[in-house]
Each structure stands twice: as C-alpha cells, then as structure tokens.
Design a protein around this motif. Sequence first.
Motif, PDB file in Angstrom:
ATOM      1  N   MET A 173       9.865   9.742   3.108  1.00 30.45           N
ATOM      2  CA  MET A 173       9.511   8.399   2.713  1.00 30.45           C
ATOM      3  C   MET A 173       8.296   8.433   1.785  1.00 30.45           C
ATOM      4  N   PRO A 174       8.333   7.716   0.663  1.00 30.58           N
ATOM      5  CA  PRO A 174       7.189   7.732  -0.253  1.00 30.58           C
ATOM      6  C   PRO A 174       6.011   6.956   0.332  1.00 30.58           C
ATOM      7  N   SER A 175       4.811   7.399  -0.013  1.00 24.20           N
ATOM      8  CA  SER A 175       3.602   6.727   0.445  1.00 24.20           C
ATOM      9  C   SER A 175       3.389   5.470  -0.400  1.00 24.20           C
ATOM     10  N   GLU A 176       3.132   4.370   0.277  1.00 24.31           N
ATOM     11  CA  GLU A 176       2.924   3.104  -0.426  1.00 24.31           C
ATOM     12  C   GLU A 176       1.445   2.750  -0.438  1.00 24.31           C
ATOM     13  N   ALA A 177       1.018   2.123  -1.501  1.00 22.05           N
ATOM     14  CA  ALA A 177      -0.367   1.680  -1.610  1.00 22.05           C
ATOM     15  C   ALA A 177      -0.578   0.457  -0.712  1.00 22.05           C
ATOM     16  N   PRO A 178      -1.762   0.298  -0.146  1.00 24.21           N
ATOM     17  CA  PRO A 178      -2.020  -0.877   0.691  1.00 24.21           C
ATOM     18  C   PRO A 178      -2.027  -2.154  -0.147  1.00 24.21           C
ATOM     19  N   LEU A 179      -1.725  -3.257   0.505  1.00 26.59           N
ATOM     20  CA  LEU A 179      -1.691  -4.547  -0.177  1.00 26.59           C
ATOM     21  C   LEU A 179      -3.084  -4.945  -0.672  1.00 26.59           C
ATOM     22  N   LEU A 180      -4.097  -4.744   0.178  1.00 31.74           N
ATOM     23  CA  LEU A 180      -5.479  -5.072  -0.174  1.00 31.74           C
ATOM     24  C   LEU A 180      -6.364  -3.859   0.056  1.00 31.74           C
ATOM     25  N   SER A 181      -7.417  -3.772  -0.715  1.00 30.72           N
ATOM     26  CA  SER A 181      -8.404  -2.735  -0.443  1.00 30.72           C
ATOM     27  C   SER A 181      -9.236  -3.160   0.768  1.00 30.72           C
ATOM     28  N   VAL A 182      -9.958  -2.227   1.326  1.00 31.83           N
ATOM     29  CA  VAL A 182     -10.804  -2.541   2.482  1.00 31.83           C
ATOM     30  C   VAL A 182     -11.875  -3.551   2.074  1.00 31.83           C
ATOM     31  N   HIS A 183     -12.416  -3.407   0.889  1.00 33.47           N
ATOM     32  CA  HIS A 183     -13.440  -4.333   0.392  1.00 33.47           C
ATOM     33  C   HIS A 183     -12.896  -5.757   0.325  1.00 33.47           C
ATOM     34  N   ALA A 184     -11.712  -5.919  -0.241  1.00 37.31           N
ATOM     35  CA  ALA A 184     -11.115  -7.257  -0.357  1.00 37.31           C
ATOM     36  C   ALA A 184     -10.810  -7.841   1.011  1.00 37.31           C
ATOM     37  N   ALA A 185     -10.327  -7.012   1.940  1.00 32.08           N
ATOM     38  CA  ALA A 185     -10.017  -7.493   3.279  1.00 32.08           C
ATOM     39  C   ALA A 185     -11.273  -7.977   4.001  1.00 32.08           C
ATOM     40  N   VAL A 186     -12.369  -7.249   3.857  1.00 31.43           N
ATOM     41  CA  VAL A 186     -13.628  -7.653   4.505  1.00 31.43           C
ATOM     42  C   VAL A 186     -14.152  -8.941   3.893  1.00 31.43           C
ATOM     43  N   VAL A 187     -14.060  -9.068   2.585  1.00 28.18           N
ATOM     44  CA  VAL A 187     -14.516 -10.292   1.914  1.00 28.18           C
ATOM     45  C   VAL A 187     -13.695 -11.488   2.374  1.00 28.18           C
ATOM     46  N   PHE A 188     -12.382 -11.346   2.405  1.00 25.15           N
ATOM     47  CA  PHE A 188     -11.536 -12.467   2.825  1.00 25.15           C
ATOM     48  C   PHE A 188     -11.731 -12.809   4.296  1.00 25.15           C
ATOM     49  N   LEU A 189     -11.916 -11.811   5.146  1.00 24.89           N
ATOM     50  CA  LEU A 189     -12.154 -12.079   6.561  1.00 24.89           C
ATOM     51  C   LEU A 189     -13.470 -12.820   6.755  1.00 24.89           C
ATOM     52  N   ALA A 190     -14.512 -12.397   6.071  1.00 25.24           N
ATOM     53  CA  ALA A 190     -15.800 -13.087   6.169  1.00 25.24           C
ATOM     54  C   ALA A 190     -15.693 -14.519   5.643  1.00 25.24           C
ATOM     55  N   ALA A 191     -14.946 -14.722   4.568  1.00 26.22           N
ATOM     56  CA  ALA A 191     -14.774 -16.073   4.016  1.00 26.22           C
ATOM     57  C   ALA A 191     -14.021 -16.972   4.989  1.00 26.22           C
TER      58      ALA A 191
END
Length: 60
Positions: A1-19
């Motif tokens: 199975m090919p490796s897929e890139a994550p939908l969001l980076s960790v930085h973006a996920a932390v920013v959106f969670l904090a928001a």
Amino acid sequence: MPSEAPLLSVHAAVVFLAAVIIGLVMGGLIFLHDKSVPAAVATGLVAAGGSVPVLHKLIG
C-alpha cells in the motif's frame, strides 16, 4: 500500500484546535451572559476565525 500524506500538518491541526477551543469558550461566555444562542454562535465563530491568523504566527 502506498504511503499517503496527512490531510493537515501538525502545526495546522494545533492552530485549528486552539481556535476551536477559543471559539467555544467565547461562545459559552456570551451564552451565559446574554442567554442568546444566535449571539453566542456568532461570537464563537468570529472569535475562532479571528484567532487563526494570530495563532498561526504565535504557534510555530
């Protein structure tokens, strides 16, 4: 199975969670003060949306 890139980076996920947390807190406080659901939802959305650019600069 090919490796897929994550939908969001960790930085973006932390920013959106904090928001989201900021929006929920602000909306909850407005609801407790005014007892108005539309005002609380509007305040929560504005607070969350307004905090994303600031958090993007601060969290890094």
